[in-house]
Motif scaffolding. Structure first.
Motif, PDB file in Angstrom:
ATOM      1  N   VAL A   1       7.521 -15.464  40.599  1.00  0.00           N
ATOM      2  CA  VAL A   1       6.967 -16.405  40.004  1.00  0.00           C
ATOM      3  C   VAL A   1       5.910 -17.130  41.288  1.00  0.00           C
ATOM      4  N   ILE A   2       4.748 -17.624  40.689  1.00  0.00           N
ATOM      5  CA  ILE A   2       4.062 -18.663  41.261  1.00  0.00           C
ATOM      6  C   ILE A   2       4.233 -19.999  40.367  1.00  0.00           C
ATOM      7  N   PHE A   3       4.977 -21.027  41.120  1.00  0.00           N
ATOM      8  CA  PHE A   3       5.193 -22.246  40.389  1.00  0.00           C
ATOM      9  C   PHE A   3       4.373 -23.282  40.881  1.00  0.00           C
ATOM     10  N   ALA A   4       3.640 -23.648  39.620  1.00  0.00           N
ATOM     11  CA  ALA A   4       2.628 -24.535  39.672  1.00  0.00           C
ATOM     12  C   ALA A   4       3.208 -25.984  39.346  1.00  0.00           C
ATOM     13  N   THR A   5       2.994 -27.053  40.013  1.00  0.00           N
ATOM     14  CA  THR A   5       3.464 -28.305  39.699  1.00  0.00           C
ATOM     15  C   THR A   5       2.398 -29.595  40.511  1.00  0.00           C
ATOM     16  N   PHE A   6       2.416 -30.571  39.618  1.00  0.00           N
ATOM     17  CA  PHE A   6       2.027 -31.710  40.318  1.00  0.00           C
ATOM     18  C   PHE A   6       2.481 -32.313  41.405  1.00  0.00           C
TER      19      PHE A   6
END
Lengths: 64, 373
Positions: free
Chosen positions: B86-91
């Protein structure tokens, strides 16, 4: 605390940005922090020169 | 910026403050709640409370969509982020929020591939550039932010992306207002309504506040003059025996809101029957989940999540702060065990949380109240 440290969701932050060009993914806009591309799918007929209210990469409103 | 100078003019502020002083009651305290982290920030940063008479009190409500995410959902996010594919993208907003097992920032330090994005639309490029990885976006925010997630889902479908999903934690603003109004003992006289949420939803959804609960609400902009004018409008209503939904932020908010934004949200998401809000408990119809038609992009269906209900630390009083029942400085751990550097609860983590805002701006000058550094 500078504006750069603010959270855009927590603060419900939206920035005013002037359209400088239109492209396939949206409008290229100029903000205080520089140029970025925002989606304009939610507005009618955006033109170069329009002042948009943008949040999280999307233009939500054209400023009156 | 176009409006800043006029909306921060001290002379204008003084004139509005004088009008407020004329309208304010002499014999009782009026309590006005704002439900937007941006308003909390303005009020503290510009010392708006100091311009108001003692009988007008501003109370902070649950207007920070990061503050209200329960610890268990943060743990779910960390569980996704820790998966090697997983590449976890978040603000950036969510990085330091503590779950039961630490924060996303700590998970990143342990090797999870957590990346900050400024828009969920950025994940489209990430997914296209990394076809061998699963890109997951941590969707948070009120109705202001939901349209950006919705457009991301629609574009992901158009482009046939198979390796992108959304962990949806969008919340809606009207149900917690109702929960607050139903809570005994808060005695609120009116509301300063959210600004940019209303750009999307319009002002009509707030009609129930006046119609069912007999309280006025004024939708407000974010500059100090906006807040002051909104307070003036609320006090004028109370003094005149009126109870209406008014719009102070007419430069970007309309009664109908942005119809297309509402449509894309409705096309891609639906209301959950119920959702747990930190400090407020379960609130029906208060959050969004992806529709079945977009199941392929739903991280909750793609990954197995712990889904645990994690109680807040015993000493944490975020719930009472979020309801406006206590002020930040009245929390037993404010400024001691709970500081921006080492936050215990989300009201201190988020820079728009009432506690962080007060810690950063408000401690010097609240009637000489000394708060430990």
């Amino acid at each position: 605390m500078s504006d750069a440290e603010r959270c855009i969701t927590c603060g419900d932050v939206a920035v005013e940005a002037r359209v400088v060009a239109l492209g396939p993914d949206g409008a290229e806009v100029e903000t205080d922090a520089g140029c970025e591309v925002v989606a304009v799918d939610l507005l009618d007929a955006v033109c170069v020169g329009d002042l948009l209210l943008c949040h999280a990469g999307v233009a939500l409103e054209r400023l009156a | 910026m176009r409006f800043v100078d006029e909306y921060r003019d001290p002379a204008l502020a003084a004139s509005v403050a004088a009008r407020i002083a004329e309208l304010a009651p002499r014999d009782r305290t009026v309590k006005l709640m704002e439900v937007c982290g941006g308003h909390t920030h303005t009020i503290y940063r510009h010392g708006v409370q100091d311009l108001l008479p003692d009988t007008v009190e501003l109370v902070h409500g649950p207007g920070c969509p990061v503050c209200v995410i329960p610890m268990g959902r943060v743990d779910d996010a960390i569980a996704i982020a820790e998966r090697p594919e997983v590449i976890f993208a978040t603000f950036g907003d969510m990085l330091r929020v503590p779950g039961g097992r630490g924060s996303l920032l700590e998970a990143k330090a342990r090797g999870a591939d957590v990346r900050i994005v400024y828009s969920p639309l950025d994940t489209l490029r990430l997914a296209a550039e990394h076809p061998d990885r699963e890109v997951v976006f941590f969707a948070v925010g009120f109705e202001t932010t939901a349209p950006s997630t919705a457009l991301t889902l629609l574009r992901a479908r158009e482009r046939g992306l198979r390796n992108l999903s959304v962990f949806c934690n969008h919340v809606t603003v009207c149900p917690p207002i109702r929960t607050i109004l139903d809570a005994p003992g808060l005695d609120l006289d009116g509301f300063i309504g959210p600004g940019h949420v209303s750009t999307v939803i319009g002002t009509r959804p707030y009609d129930f506040v006046a119609r069912e609960y007999g309280r006025p609400l004024v939708v407000s902009g974010f500059e100090p003059l906006d807040i002051l004018q909104s307070v003036q409008m609320l006090l004028a209503q109370l003094a005149g025996g009126r109870c209406e939904i008014e719009n102070q932020y007419t430069r970007v908010v309309t009664a109908e809101g942005n119809r297309r934004a509402q449509e894309v949200i409705a096309q891609t998401m639906e209301l959950r029957p119920s959702f747990e809000w930190r400090g407020l408990g379960e609130i029906p119809g208060s959050a969004l989940a992806l529709r079945d038609a977009f199941a392929e992009f739903d991280a909750e269906r793609r990954f197995e999540l712990p889904g645990a209900l994690v109680p807040d630390p015993k000493a944490c009083q975020c719930g009472e702060v979020l309801q406006g029942a206590i002020r930040p400085w009245e929390c037993k751990v404010f400024g001691t065990s709970c500081t921006p550097e080492r936050p215990m609860g989300t009201c201190m983590v988020s820079s728009e949380g009432a506690c962080a805002a007060y810690y950063n701006y408000g401690r010097l000058g609240r009637g000489g109240r000394a708060v430990p550094a």
